[in-house]
Design a protein around this motif. Sequence first.
Motif, PDB file in Angstrom:
ATOM      1  N   PHE A   1       0.774  -1.316   0.192  1.00 16.69           N
ATOM      2  CA  PHE A   1      -0.114  -0.010   0.115  1.00 16.69           C
ATOM      3  C   PHE A   1       0.813   1.218   0.142  1.00 16.69           C
ATOM      4  O   PHE A   1       0.632   2.115  -0.884  1.00 16.69           O
ATOM      5  N   GLY A   2       1.979   1.403   0.670  1.00 20.20           N
ATOM      6  CA  GLY A   2       2.931   2.314   0.752  1.00 20.20           C
ATOM      7  C   GLY A   2       3.760   2.667  -0.427  1.00 20.20           C
ATOM      8  O   GLY A   2       3.778   3.721  -0.940  1.00 20.20           O
ATOM      9  N   ARG A   3       3.931   1.575  -0.980  1.00 21.30           N
ATOM     10  CA  ARG A   3       4.587   1.544  -2.330  1.00 21.30           C
ATOM     11  C   ARG A   3       3.686   2.176  -3.452  1.00 21.30           C
ATOM     12  O   ARG A   3       4.019   2.892  -4.093  1.00 21.30           O
ATOM     13  N   ILE A   4       2.336   1.752  -3.700  1.00 19.69           N
ATOM     14  CA  ILE A   4       1.387   2.075  -4.434  1.00 19.69           C
ATOM     15  C   ILE A   4       1.281   3.766  -4.063  1.00 19.69           C
ATOM     16  O   ILE A   4       1.007   4.410  -5.108  1.00 19.69           O
TER      17      ILE A   4
ATOM     18  N   PHE B   1       4.436   7.666  -7.693  1.00 22.38           N
ATOM     19  CA  PHE B   1       4.657   8.728  -8.642  1.00 22.38           C
ATOM     20  C   PHE B   1       5.423   9.809  -7.612  1.00 22.38           C
ATOM     21  O   PHE B   1       6.261  10.417  -8.353  1.00 22.38           O
ATOM     22  N   GLU B   2       5.271   9.912  -6.493  1.00 25.86           N
ATOM     23  CA  GLU B   2       6.068  10.844  -5.554  1.00 25.86           C
ATOM     24  C   GLU B   2       7.566  10.414  -5.658  1.00 25.86           C
ATOM     25  O   GLU B   2       8.621  11.480  -5.533  1.00 25.86           O
ATOM     26  N   ASN B   3       7.886   9.336  -5.580  1.00 28.79           N
ATOM     27  CA  ASN B   3       9.355   8.787  -5.370  1.00 28.79           C
ATOM     28  C   ASN B   3       9.791   8.970  -6.846  1.00 28.79           C
ATOM     29  O   ASN B   3      11.221   9.160  -6.826  1.00 28.79           O
ATOM     30  N   LEU B   4       9.058   8.984  -7.901  1.00 26.90           N
ATOM     31  CA  LEU B   4       9.605   9.154  -9.339  1.00 26.90           C
ATOM     32  C   LEU B   4       9.977  10.606  -9.649  1.00 26.90           C
ATOM     33  O   LEU B   4      11.237  10.826  -9.948  1.00 26.90           O
ATOM     34  N   LYS B   5       9.402  11.606  -8.664  1.00 25.85           N
ATOM     35  CA  LYS B   5       9.785  12.985  -8.863  1.00 25.85           C
ATOM     36  C   LYS B   5      11.016  13.193  -8.112  1.00 25.85           C
ATOM     37  O   LYS B   5      11.743  14.030  -8.364  1.00 25.85           O
ATOM     38  N   LYS B   6      11.345  12.303  -7.103  1.00 30.72           N
ATOM     39  CA  LYS B   6      12.595  12.576  -6.373  1.00 30.72           C
ATOM     40  C   LYS B   6      13.731  12.381  -7.248  1.00 30.72           C
ATOM     41  O   LYS B   6      14.721  12.916  -6.824  1.00 30.72           O
ATOM     42  N   VAL B   7      13.748  11.776  -8.487  1.00 35.18           N
ATOM     43  CA  VAL B   7      14.802  11.490  -9.298  1.00 35.18           C
ATOM     44  C   VAL B   7      15.297  12.753  -9.821  1.00 35.18           C
ATOM     45  O   VAL B   7      16.422  12.926 -10.186  1.00 35.18           O
TER      46      VAL B   7
ATOM     47  N   LEU C   1       4.415  -0.137 -10.663  1.00 31.72           N
ATOM     48  CA  LEU C   1       3.273   0.066 -10.000  1.00 31.72           C
ATOM     49  C   LEU C   1       2.232  -0.847 -10.358  1.00 31.72           C
ATOM     50  O   LEU C   1       1.334  -1.298  -9.589  1.00 31.72           O
ATOM     51  N   GLU C   2       2.180  -1.307 -11.674  1.00 27.40           N
ATOM     52  CA  GLU C   2       0.904  -2.326 -12.117  1.00 27.40           C
ATOM     53  C   GLU C   2       1.205  -3.715 -11.312  1.00 27.40           C
ATOM     54  O   GLU C   2       0.450  -4.689 -10.849  1.00 27.40           O
TER      55      GLU C   2
ATOM     56  N   LEU D   1      -5.235   4.018  -8.666  1.00 22.91           N
ATOM     57  CA  LEU D   1      -5.762   4.700  -9.844  1.00 22.91           C
ATOM     58  C   LEU D   1      -5.371   6.089 -10.111  1.00 22.91           C
ATOM     59  O   LEU D   1      -5.139   6.437 -11.325  1.00 22.91           O
ATOM     60  N   GLN D   2      -5.310   6.626  -8.858  1.00 19.61           N
ATOM     61  CA  GLN D   2      -4.540   7.973  -9.037  1.00 19.61           C
ATOM     62  C   GLN D   2      -3.376   8.057  -9.682  1.00 19.61           C
ATOM     63  O   GLN D   2      -2.963   8.901 -10.314  1.00 19.61           O
ATOM     64  N   GLN D   3      -2.474   6.943  -8.975  1.00 19.24           N
ATOM     65  CA  GLN D   3      -1.161   7.122  -9.304  1.00 19.24           C
ATOM     66  C   GLN D   3      -0.905   6.449 -10.938  1.00 19.24           C
ATOM     67  O   GLN D   3      -0.266   7.160 -11.639  1.00 19.24           O
ATOM     68  N   LYS D   4      -1.828   5.752 -11.290  1.00 20.03           N
ATOM     69  CA  LYS D   4      -1.992   5.237 -12.767  1.00 20.03           C
ATOM     70  C   LYS D   4      -2.284   6.452 -13.554  1.00 20.03           C
ATOM     71  O   LYS D   4      -1.492   6.876 -14.612  1.00 20.03           O
ATOM     72  N   GLY D   5      -3.018   7.167 -13.266  1.00 17.96           N
ATOM     73  CA  GLY D   5      -3.293   8.543 -14.093  1.00 17.96           C
ATOM     74  C   GLY D   5      -2.524   9.565 -14.110  1.00 17.96           C
ATOM     75  O   GLY D   5      -1.771  10.152 -15.244  1.00 17.96           O
ATOM     76  N   LEU D   6      -1.516   9.636 -13.099  1.00 25.63           N
ATOM     77  CA  LEU D   6      -0.290  10.437 -13.238  1.00 25.63           C
ATOM     78  C   LEU D   6       0.688  10.150 -14.149  1.00 25.63           C
ATOM     79  O   LEU D   6       1.320  10.755 -14.815  1.00 25.63           O
ATOM     80  N   TYR D   7       0.855   8.714 -13.890  1.00 26.61           N
ATOM     81  CA  TYR D   7       2.036   8.177 -15.000  1.00 26.61           C
ATOM     82  C   TYR D   7       1.451   8.384 -16.451  1.00 26.61           C
ATOM     83  O   TYR D   7       2.281   8.765 -17.498  1.00 26.61           O
ATOM     84  N   LEU D   8       0.009   8.178 -16.687  1.00 30.26           N
ATOM     85  CA  LEU D   8      -0.066   8.150 -17.992  1.00 30.26           C
ATOM     86  C   LEU D   8      -0.093   9.462 -18.531  1.00 30.26           C
ATOM     87  O   LEU D   8       0.149   9.683 -19.697  1.00 30.26           O
ATOM     88  N   ASP D   9      -0.506  10.438 -17.572  1.00 28.58           N
ATOM     89  CA  ASP D   9      -0.084  11.909 -18.118  1.00 28.58           C
ATOM     90  C   ASP D   9       1.175  12.284 -18.305  1.00 28.58           C
ATOM     91  O   ASP D   9       1.563  13.064 -19.497  1.00 28.58           O
TER      92      ASP D   9
END
Length: 250
Positions: free
Chosen positions: A12-15, A19-25, A42-43, A83-91
């Motif tokens: 749950f924490g990873r999911i 996306f927030e962890n991606l932005k840390k890159v 994520l999938e 679903l929220q994280q998936k939407g951010l990735y698709l955008d």
Amino acid sequence: MESLLHSQIELFGRITNSFENLKKVGSASITLGIVEARFQALEKNWEKFEAQHDKLLARHWDALADFDYRKNDMQATAEDAYLQQKGLYLDALRTLKGRITTENSVAASDAPHPPHPPRTTLPRIQLPQFFGRYEEWPSFRDLFHSIIGMDTTTTQVEKLHYLKFCLKGEAELLVRNLPTTDENFDRAWNVLINYFENKRLLVRSYISKFTALQKLKGESASDLCQLYHDVMSTVGSLEGIGRPITRGED
């Protein structure tokens, strides 16, 4: 059961933070490949979460009544987060792909265009034929020059092939013995110009054609129309070679 619950909380924490962890890159380091890899992770995390949730339902549903996992409906909360994280990735993927497409288009427009390779097969073009009659030379000359002579994608040797194909009779005899090579197209064209660009002979040819017109047998509209077109054809031909009927030196 406790190990499954612990694993679910970790997933749950990873999911939730994916996306927030991606932005840390850092935006400068985020590439299309990195975004796609994170999205795939994520999938997989969500698939694992659902699989383990099914196990908990099948084996420990009653025992979960006293745990926050069931009380707070963690599965529904996790699904919303997924679903929220998936939407951010698709955008993000859509934005990156659009940027790459734009950059490639700009690079392609700035890149030097390679020269057209020489054609090995000549296209089928309806070309005029020239039999060596003086009065037909100007129209043939202009038409051939506009179709073939000005075509920058056609090589000189191809132009000579076209020219020899169009010439018949006396005109063909003038260039028959010229080898079909690049340098001989200009030579063949100049031979024809020197022979047929005799304006005095052209004028005589047009006048002879005009005087050979048949007399009207009647005064029908069709006969008058034909006579008019024949006269205007002669006038236009004379003007086309710079010898209008107002000049009489020829």
